[in-house]
Design an enzyme around this catalytic site. Structure first.
Site, mmCIF file in Angstrom:
data_model
loop_
_atom_site.group_PDB
_atom_site.id
_atom_site.type_symbol
_atom_site.label_atom_id
_atom_site.label_comp_id
_atom_site.label_asym_id
_atom_site.label_seq_id
_atom_site.Cartn_x
_atom_site.Cartn_y
_atom_site.Cartn_z
ATOM 1 N N ARG A 200 -11.663 -27.849 -21.813
ATOM 2 C CA ARG A 200 -11.068 -27.139 -22.856
ATOM 3 C C ARG A 200 -12.299 -26.592 -23.716
ATOM 4 O O ARG A 200 -12.322 -25.452 -23.980
ATOM 5 C CB ARG A 200 -10.209 -28.156 -24.002
ATOM 6 C CG ARG A 200 -9.111 -28.962 -22.993
ATOM 7 C CD ARG A 200 -8.182 -28.050 -22.731
ATOM 8 N NE ARG A 200 -7.692 -27.018 -23.706
ATOM 9 C CZ ARG A 200 -6.827 -27.344 -24.702
ATOM 10 N NH1 ARG A 200 -6.348 -28.538 -24.791
ATOM 11 N NH2 ARG A 200 -6.526 -26.808 -25.838
ATOM 12 N N HIS B 138 1.252 -23.235 -22.910
ATOM 13 C CA HIS B 138 -0.325 -23.805 -23.280
ATOM 14 C C HIS B 138 -1.243 -23.177 -22.611
ATOM 15 O O HIS B 138 -1.778 -23.673 -21.718
ATOM 16 C CB HIS B 138 -0.211 -25.401 -23.289
ATOM 17 C CG HIS B 138 -1.391 -26.167 -23.962
ATOM 18 N ND1 HIS B 138 -2.235 -25.645 -24.739
ATOM 19 C CD2 HIS B 138 -1.219 -27.411 -23.961
ATOM 20 C CE1 HIS B 138 -2.906 -26.390 -25.436
ATOM 21 N NE2 HIS B 138 -2.434 -27.621 -24.849
ATOM 22 N N GLN C 218 -5.060 -24.719 -22.332
ATOM 23 C CA GLN C 218 -5.103 -25.843 -21.358
ATOM 24 C C GLN C 218 -5.078 -25.529 -19.976
ATOM 25 O O GLN C 218 -5.920 -25.973 -19.144
ATOM 26 C CB GLN C 218 -3.719 -26.756 -21.397
ATOM 27 C CG GLN C 218 -3.822 -27.974 -20.708
ATOM 28 C CD GLN C 218 -4.684 -28.897 -20.901
ATOM 29 O OE1 GLN C 218 -4.807 -29.315 -22.330
ATOM 30 N NE2 GLN C 218 -5.542 -29.227 -20.053
ATOM 31 N N ARG D 48 -1.351 -23.298 -33.479
ATOM 32 C CA ARG D 48 -0.443 -24.124 -32.427
ATOM 33 C C ARG D 48 1.002 -24.046 -33.261
ATOM 34 O O ARG D 48 1.085 -24.514 -34.733
ATOM 35 C CB ARG D 48 -1.052 -25.566 -32.490
ATOM 36 C CG ARG D 48 -0.182 -26.543 -32.112
ATOM 37 C CD ARG D 48 -1.001 -27.840 -31.819
ATOM 38 N NE ARG D 48 -1.665 -27.713 -30.502
ATOM 39 C CZ ARG D 48 -1.997 -28.920 -29.851
ATOM 40 N NH1 ARG D 48 -1.678 -30.076 -29.944
ATOM 41 N NH2 ARG D 48 -2.553 -28.555 -28.505
ATOM 42 N N CYS E 83 -2.551 -32.876 -18.840
ATOM 43 C CA CYS E 83 -3.365 -32.316 -20.215
ATOM 44 C C CYS E 83 -3.715 -33.458 -21.014
ATOM 45 O O CYS E 83 -4.712 -33.161 -21.837
ATOM 46 C CB CYS E 83 -2.653 -31.255 -20.821
ATOM 47 S SG CYS E 83 -0.982 -32.100 -21.511
HETATM 48 N N1 CP Z 1 -4.036 -31.272 -24.206
HETATM 49 C C1 CP Z 1 -4.011 -31.110 -25.374
HETATM 50 O O1 CP Z 1 -3.585 -29.893 -25.958
HETATM 51 O O2 CP Z 1 -4.059 -32.031 -26.373
HETATM 52 P P1 CP Z 1 -4.327 -32.111 -27.934
HETATM 53 O O3 CP Z 1 -2.568 -32.293 -28.356
HETATM 54 O O4 CP Z 1 -4.802 -33.524 -28.450
HETATM 55 O O5 CP Z 1 -4.841 -30.951 -28.636
HETATM 56 N N1 NVA Z 2 3.816 -31.033 -23.621
HETATM 57 C C1 NVA Z 2 3.106 -31.655 -24.641
HETATM 58 C C2 NVA Z 2 1.626 -31.216 -24.277
HETATM 59 C C3 NVA Z 2 0.807 -31.927 -25.417
HETATM 60 C C4 NVA Z 2 -0.614 -31.219 -25.536
HETATM 61 C C5 NVA Z 2 3.693 -31.391 -26.086
HETATM 62 O O1 NVA Z 2 4.094 -30.228 -26.148
HETATM 63 O O2 NVA Z 2 3.709 -32.288 -26.699
#
Ligand code: CP
Ligand code: NVA
Length: 306
Positions: free
Chosen positions: A287, A131, A134, A104, A259
């Site tokens: 997920r 993402h 997701q 990430r 999400c």
């Molecule tokens: N939706 C999602 O990726 O959540 P987190 O940031 O909690 O992993």
């Molecule tokens: N768009 C958000 C998604 C979090 C899961 C971000 O990047 O923070």
């Protein structure tokens, strides 16, 4: 076999996405029967997270466990990356020790560099650009409730952000219509928009997007790393909250997705996210199942002979 990475949804063909979703549904049923797997026996995955996470971290770690493998979690500051060790060297070293890298990052470029220098699969656990994990869970969720996405109209309301980009990729790959409603300065990436062709259109009006749609999707207005822009963003996105009035323009049986994490009273009202059209808890659960299917796919591809 060349190594298969998963940096964006379009790293898979549409047939592969559909097969993977079917497998995710099967793995979900198996888990509900308390059946466990052993595909990852003696295999290890490293998770490198530069940003916070609840769902992604837990679903990957639990999923790896359920497949009989083990997970090592590091924030970037735990590793030598924070002291300037190049991503390329990290990729080479990890490839000699483990079987999968799950990352990430705030810069999609970091993932590309990791993948270019790794000899094991690299998975995008969220970048500033997209993402895709997701997205797999979201496709699985729609499929479970309504069947294939092909031919449906989906409304994206809010920021043209990383999650929106994955929905754009999905529209092209799975042949559905995506209408993206954003304020002018928060449009999605122009090159990706051109690439997605006539599957994705933009509007300034959330009502146009929601009208006759089968699914309404939104996300936070302030993503991770954008906290200093919070006030400016809340101002720009006023009028983009998904409320019951907006939902009533969608099809009667339309679903609502987010999400998570969600901020009630901003991008969505409590009435909608906690209401009967919302499938956000299924999305979150999926997920786990979709990513187990993904890891199985990537590891089997990598293990298979040339
Ligand atoms: N939706 C999602 O990726 O959540 P987190 O940031 O909690 O992993
Ligand atoms: N768009 C958000 C998604 C979090 C899961 C971000 O990047 O923070």
């Amino acid at each position: 076999m060349p190594i298969r990475h998963f940096l964006e949804l379009s790293d898979l063909t549409s047939d592969e996405v559909r097969e993977l979703i079917a497998r995710g549904i099967q793995l979900k049923a198996q888990r509900n029967q308390n059946e466990t797997g052993s595909l990852m026996k003696n295999k290890t995955a490293v998770l490198i997270f530069e940003k916070s996470s609840t769902r992604t971290r837990v679903s990957f770690e639990a999923g790896i466990n359920q497949l009989g493998g083990s997970a090592i979690f590091m924030t970037s500051s735990d590793s030598q990356l924070s002291r300037g060790e190049p991503i390329e060297d990290t990729a080479r070293v990890l490839s000699r020790m483990v079987d999968l890298i799950i990352m990430r990052t705030g810069s999609h470029e970091n993932l590309v560099r990791m993948a270019e220098h790794a000899s094991i699969p690299v998975v995008n656990a969220l970048s500033d650009f997209n993402h895709p994990c997701q997205q797999l869970a979201d496709i699985q969720t729609f499929t479970e409730h309504r069947g294939d996405l092909r031919g449906h109209k989906v409304a994206w309301i809010g920021d043209g952000n990383n999650v929106c980009h994955s929905w754009m990729n999905a529209a092209k790959l799975l042949d559905f219509e995506l209408v993206v409603a954003t304020p002018e300065e928060f449009e999605p990436d122009a090159d990706l928009l051109a690439h997605c062709g006539d599957h994705v259109t933009l509007t300034r009006h959330p009502t146009d997007a929601a009208q006759n749609s089968s699914l309404v999707v939104t996300d936070t207005w302030t993503g991770m790393g954008q906290e200093t822009e919070k006030a400016e963003r809340e101002n720009a996105f006023s009028g983009f909250c998904v409320d019951q009035t907006l939902m009533s323009l969608a099809n009667k049986d339309a679903l609502f997705m987010h999400c998570l994490p969600a901020y009630r009273g901003y991008e969505v009202t409590s009435e909608v996210i906690d209401g009967p059209q919302s499938v956000v808890w299924d999305e979150a659960e999926n997920r786990l199942h979709a990513q187990k299917a993904l890891m199985e796919f990537l590891l089997l591809q990598t293990d298979s002979p040339e």
